[in-house]
Enzyme design. Structure first.
Site, PDB file in Angstrom:
ATOM      1  N   ASN A 162      -0.069  10.087   6.032  1.00  0.00           N
ATOM      2  CA  ASN A 162      -1.697   9.812   6.090  1.00  0.00           C
ATOM      3  C   ASN A 162      -2.717  11.194   6.584  1.00  0.00           C
ATOM      4  O   ASN A 162      -3.701  10.854   6.817  1.00  0.00           O
ATOM      5  CB  ASN A 162      -1.176   9.500   8.149  1.00  0.00           C
ATOM      6  CG  ASN A 162      -0.756   8.463   7.348  1.00  0.00           C
ATOM      7  OD1 ASN A 162      -1.747   7.098   7.382  1.00  0.00           O
ATOM      8  ND2 ASN A 162       1.174   7.760   7.657  1.00  0.00           N
TER       9      ASN A 162
ATOM     10  N   THR B 212      -1.145  -2.357   9.862  1.00  0.00           N
ATOM     11  CA  THR B 212      -1.766  -3.332   9.425  1.00  0.00           C
ATOM     12  C   THR B 212      -0.206  -3.353   8.002  1.00  0.00           C
ATOM     13  O   THR B 212       0.903  -3.109   7.892  1.00  0.00           O
ATOM     14  CB  THR B 212      -1.995  -1.801   8.014  1.00  0.00           C
ATOM     15  OG1 THR B 212      -3.057  -1.406   9.072  1.00  0.00           O
ATOM     16  CG2 THR B 212      -2.703  -2.342   6.667  1.00  0.00           C
TER      17      THR B 212
ATOM     18  N   SER C 153      -7.593   9.435  -0.149  1.00  0.00           N
ATOM     19  CA  SER C 153      -7.587   9.756  -1.618  1.00  0.00           C
ATOM     20  C   SER C 153      -6.489   9.738  -2.406  1.00  0.00           C
ATOM     21  O   SER C 153      -5.986   9.937  -3.476  1.00  0.00           O
ATOM     22  CB  SER C 153      -7.935  11.035  -1.702  1.00  0.00           C
ATOM     23  OG  SER C 153      -6.680  11.768  -0.565  1.00  0.00           O
TER      24      SER C 153
ATOM     25  N   GLU D 214       5.921   4.612   7.431  1.00  0.00           N
ATOM     26  CA  GLU D 214       5.485   6.035   6.463  1.00  0.00           C
ATOM     27  C   GLU D 214       7.245   7.051   6.432  1.00  0.00           C
ATOM     28  O   GLU D 214       7.057   7.628   7.864  1.00  0.00           O
ATOM     29  CB  GLU D 214       3.966   6.152   6.756  1.00  0.00           C
ATOM     30  CG  GLU D 214       3.065   5.022   6.265  1.00  0.00           C
ATOM     31  CD  GLU D 214       1.968   5.303   6.114  1.00  0.00           C
ATOM     32  OE1 GLU D 214       0.691   4.440   5.552  1.00  0.00           O
ATOM     33  OE2 GLU D 214       1.370   5.443   6.947  1.00  0.00           O
TER      34      GLU D 214
ATOM     35  N   THR E 256       1.115  -1.436   0.221  1.00  0.00           N
ATOM     36  CA  THR E 256      -0.068   0.046   0.113  1.00  0.00           C
ATOM     37  C   THR E 256       0.672   0.710  -0.269  1.00  0.00           C
ATOM     38  O   THR E 256       1.326   1.991  -1.020  1.00  0.00           O
ATOM     39  CB  THR E 256      -0.568  -0.145   1.080  1.00  0.00           C
ATOM     40  OG1 THR E 256       0.046  -0.281   2.442  1.00  0.00           O
ATOM     41  CG2 THR E 256      -2.223  -0.829   0.685  1.00  0.00           C
TER      42      THR E 256
ATOM     43  N   LYS F 162       4.301  -7.347   3.895  1.00  0.00           N
ATOM     44  CA  LYS F 162       3.505  -5.621   3.181  1.00  0.00           C
ATOM     45  C   LYS F 162       3.592  -5.385   4.713  1.00  0.00           C
ATOM     46  O   LYS F 162       3.154  -5.714   5.678  1.00  0.00           O
ATOM     47  CB  LYS F 162       3.218  -5.902   2.342  1.00  0.00           C
ATOM     48  CG  LYS F 162       1.678  -5.668   2.757  1.00  0.00           C
ATOM     49  CD  LYS F 162       0.558  -4.987   3.782  1.00  0.00           C
ATOM     50  CE  LYS F 162       0.657  -3.562   2.945  1.00  0.00           C
ATOM     51  NZ  LYS F 162      -0.112  -2.398   4.143  1.00  0.00           N
TER      52      LYS F 162
END
Length: 407
Positions: free
Chosen positions: A402, A190, A407, A276, A153, A179
């Site tokens: 984040n 996640t 979107s 991230e 992702t 992942k």
């Protein structure tokens, strides 16, 4: 143990595939399949979040039922979490479609999803994707690599590893892909991790090995302190190495556990380092502890500290934040005994001796903290136990990703 260039297709009898189904993303693959020619014994570990995604509930049922599995179907983009009864129906429909095209038992089909919470699955795209996966599955290294890319992702890189060991004169392979980049926190994350092995092993030994190892690998990583709804680790063993069957408590079990641990730890570290917006893997080692629990709690507390993570991002040897995080962890330790070091490929430097800050070379410290992998080592000098946790630095990039994730 030998490290090899590989992933989920490295073990005998395993194939993989990837497909662009258009579930959420455009212009990239977003579905993957793992297939075993022989039925697999399975073991799993799942999120501790009370809010569990439908695939987590589905997989937990499959693993605990004892039904053997041939197929894992994974999608990225939509998590199939907080989707009510429809979500479980999506899992059933996915399993039935995979069973139909692959000629396997639907009750043994395992499912993984990752992405946005709350969105409903476009089942027409999912079923079409399964047909593509079934048509293109291969046992090649490239097929495994592309499957690892398809489940990403916000990950910036695919995460794979494989090793071989010798058991009873037979070569046994353990490989995996994972992942995970955000919504990562100890107690499973996640994150999705799929481990394949051709080892002949009892179901009891497989379950025991994974349960024991998760505590020191996936449950020792953190990116942002958020425990996800979708965390899943699955191990599939098809027995095609034809080694003497591995049982609990044997030397062969210990050898298998060491290989599984290396694969799990490697994938866990890859996830932590690819947090991230991150620019560095941040490792925290607590040594000289009086108990394993004390070491684990302290390591987790430091690796989860936002103030420490921002200091790592700024290459600032602000050691007070580390000692502070240890202090509010809930574990007792003798402050006046603590020694603290920073270490990386650029060298090692001591910042605290017996709980008191030292005069140190700031320039050298900055150089050490500027490496892509940085370790903080705290020696409590209270005992012989130790633990390691992994995280990453915290940058503006985390907010950028984040703030508009949907979107």
């Amino acid at each position: 143990m030998k490290i090899i260039d590989g992933g989920v297709t490295s073990a005998k009898g395993f194939e993989a595939a990837s497909a662009a189904a258009g579930i959420k993303y455009q212009g990239r693959t977003d579905m993957a399949m793992i297939y075993s020619k022989k039925p697999c014994k399975t073991a799993g570990a799942f999120t501790t979040n009370l809010v569990k995604a439908a695939p987590v509930i589905w997989d937990k049922t499959v693993v605990e039922s004892g039904v053997k599995s041939h197929v894992v179907v994974v999608n990225s983009g939509i998590a199939n979490a907080c989707t009510g009864e429809k979500g479980l129906r999506y899992c059933s429909e996915t399993a039935k479609k995979a069973a139909e095209v692959m000629g396997v038992d639907a009750n043994g089909v395992l499912i993984g999803s990752t992405g946005v919470i709350g969105m409903q699955m476009p089942m027409d795209k999912v079923t079409a994707g399964i047909e593509k996966l079934a048509d293109t599955k291969q046992a090649t290294r490239e097929a495994g690599h592309l499957a690892a890319k398809a489940i990403m992702t916000t990950d910036t890189k695919e995460k794979e590893i494989a090793v071989t060991i010798e058991i009873g004169g037979k070569t046994v392979t353990v490989g995996g892909m994972a992942k995970g980049s955000g919504m990562i926190h100890p107690n499973m994350c996640t994150m999705l991790s799929y481990i394949t092995t051709d080892a002949a092993i009892t179901k009891k030994a497989l379950v025991k090995a994974l349960k024991a190892d998760v505590k020191d690998t996936y449950n020792m990583i953190s990116v942002d302190g958020d425990t996800s709804t979708n965390d899943t680790v699955l191990v599939l063993a098809n027995g095609m190495a034809k080694n003497p069957k591995i049982h609990c408590g044997t030397a062969e079990y210990q050898l298998f556990l060491e290989a599984l641990h290396f694969v799990n730890e490697t994938l866990a570290k890859k996830m932590a380092g690819d947090g991230e917006g991150a620019t560095a893997l941040f490792e925290v080692k607590i040594v000289g502890a009086k108990s394993k629990k004390q070491a684990k709690v302290l390591a987790k507390s430091v690796v989860c500290s936002n103030l420490t993570k921002t200091a790592i991002a700024g290459h600032d040897a602000n050691w007070g934040r580390i000692l502070c995080a240890m202090g509010y962890s809930g574990e007792n330790f003798e402050q006046d005994k603590v020694d603290l070091f920073f270490e990386s490929a650029a060298g090692k430097i001591q910042l605290i001796k017996d709980g008191v800050g030292l005069d140190f070379d700031e320039e050298k410290a900055t150089m050490i903290l500027s490496e892509p992998e940085v370790t903080a080592i705290a020696d409590l000098k209270e005992g012989n136990e130790q633990a390691t946790a992994w995280g990453c630095d915290l940058t503006h990039g985390y907010i950028d990703i984040n703030a508009d994730y949907r979107s």
